[in-house]
Design an enzyme around this catalytic site. Structure first.
Site, short mmCIF file in Angstrom:
data_model
loop_
_atom_site.label_atom_id
_atom_site.label_comp_id
_atom_site.label_asym_id
_atom_site.label_seq_id
_atom_site.Cartn_x
_atom_site.Cartn_y
_atom_site.Cartn_z
N HIS A 101 0.90 5.10 1.15
CA HIS A 101 0.24 6.13 1.97
C HIS A 101 0.31 7.46 1.23
O HIS A 101 1.38 7.84 0.72
CB HIS A 101 0.98 6.32 3.30
N HIS B 41 0.85 -1.19 0.00
CA HIS B 41 0.00 0.00 0.00
C HIS B 41 0.88 1.23 0.00
O HIS B 41 1.97 1.24 0.57
CB HIS B 41 -0.96 0.02 1.20
P1 AMP Z 1 1.80 0.18 7.37
O1 AMP Z 1 2.26 0.44 8.77
O2 AMP Z 1 2.58 0.94 6.32
O3 AMP Z 1 1.69 -1.30 7.07
O4 AMP Z 1 0.35 0.82 7.29
C1 AMP Z 1 -0.80 0.15 7.62
C2 AMP Z 1 -1.87 1.21 7.74
O5 AMP Z 1 -3.11 0.59 7.56
C3 AMP Z 1 -1.91 1.91 9.10
O6 AMP Z 1 -1.78 3.30 8.90
C4 AMP Z 1 -3.29 1.53 9.65
O7 AMP Z 1 -3.89 2.59 10.35
C5 AMP Z 1 -4.05 1.20 8.39
N1 AMP Z 1 -5.13 0.20 8.53
C6 AMP Z 1 -5.04 -1.04 9.06
N2 AMP Z 1 -6.22 -1.69 8.96
C7 AMP Z 1 -7.07 -0.83 8.33
C8 AMP Z 1 -8.44 -0.89 7.95
N3 AMP Z 1 -9.19 -1.99 8.18
N4 AMP Z 1 -8.99 0.18 7.34
C9 AMP Z 1 -8.25 1.29 7.11
N5 AMP Z 1 -6.95 1.43 7.45
C10 AMP Z 1 -6.36 0.38 8.05
#
Ligand code: AMP
Ligand code: ZN
Length: 138
Positions: free
Chosen positions: A103, A101
């Site tokens: 950001h 993903h």
């Molecule tokens: P990372 O630390 O780069 O893997 O980012 C994961 C991101 O996903 C974090 O910022 C979380 O807040 C976000 N996240 C995890 N689960 C969900 C969800 N079900 N819906 C929206 N955001 C999510």
């Protein structure tokens, strides 16, 4: 390919509802549920790739321009003055969900500092040695 146990596969493909800001044949962009700032968005491919190293070329060639497009839309609609594109690979890099993903984090003039580091020191020889070390593995 999808991964049945992956929450981002389910969100990207609409099996779990999300606050969607954009969707096309390959991607869904959703609001992060723990936003670093108002509008913090995640761009999710609809296929499962665990990180950028696994990302298929067809996705890789489109994801950066999509990040720029969403960032520009944030500046118009939310009033942020800039944005960060952040992409974590591996637990040590802060990756917590192992489905690629990107950001897109809006930055506001009065916002808290983030996505920053304290610059270290390295002399020319060390930089050269490190560069050669990486080159040999490419
Ligand atoms: P990372 O630390 O780069 O893997 O980012 C994961 C991101 O996903 C974090 O910022 C979380 O807040 C976000 N996240 C995890 N689960 C969900 C969800 N079900 N819906 C929206 N955001 C999510
Ligand atoms: Zn997945």
């Amino acid at each position: 390919m999808k991964d049945e146990n992956c929450i981002f596969c389910k969100i990207a493909n609409g099996e779990i509802p999300s606050a969607t800001v954009y969707e096309d044949d390959r991607f869904r962009a959703i609001l992060d549920m723990g936003p670093a700032s108002k509008g913090h968005t995640l761009i999710l491919p609809k296929e499962h790739f665990k990180d950028v190293c696994a990302l298929d070329e067809g996705y890789a060639s489109r994801v950066l321009s999509l990040g720029g497009k969403i960032g520009a839309a944030m500046k118009k609609s939310l009033g942020c003055s800039g944005f960060n594109l952040v992409q974590n690979n591996g637990a040590s890099a802060g990756q917590t969900v192992f489905h690629f993903h990107l950001h897109v984090i809006p930055r506001y003039d009065d916002g808290a500092p983030m996505v920053t580091w304290v610059p270290g020191h390295a002399d020319t020889d060390e930089l050269k040695e490190t560069a050669e070390c990486i080159q040999t593995a490419l």
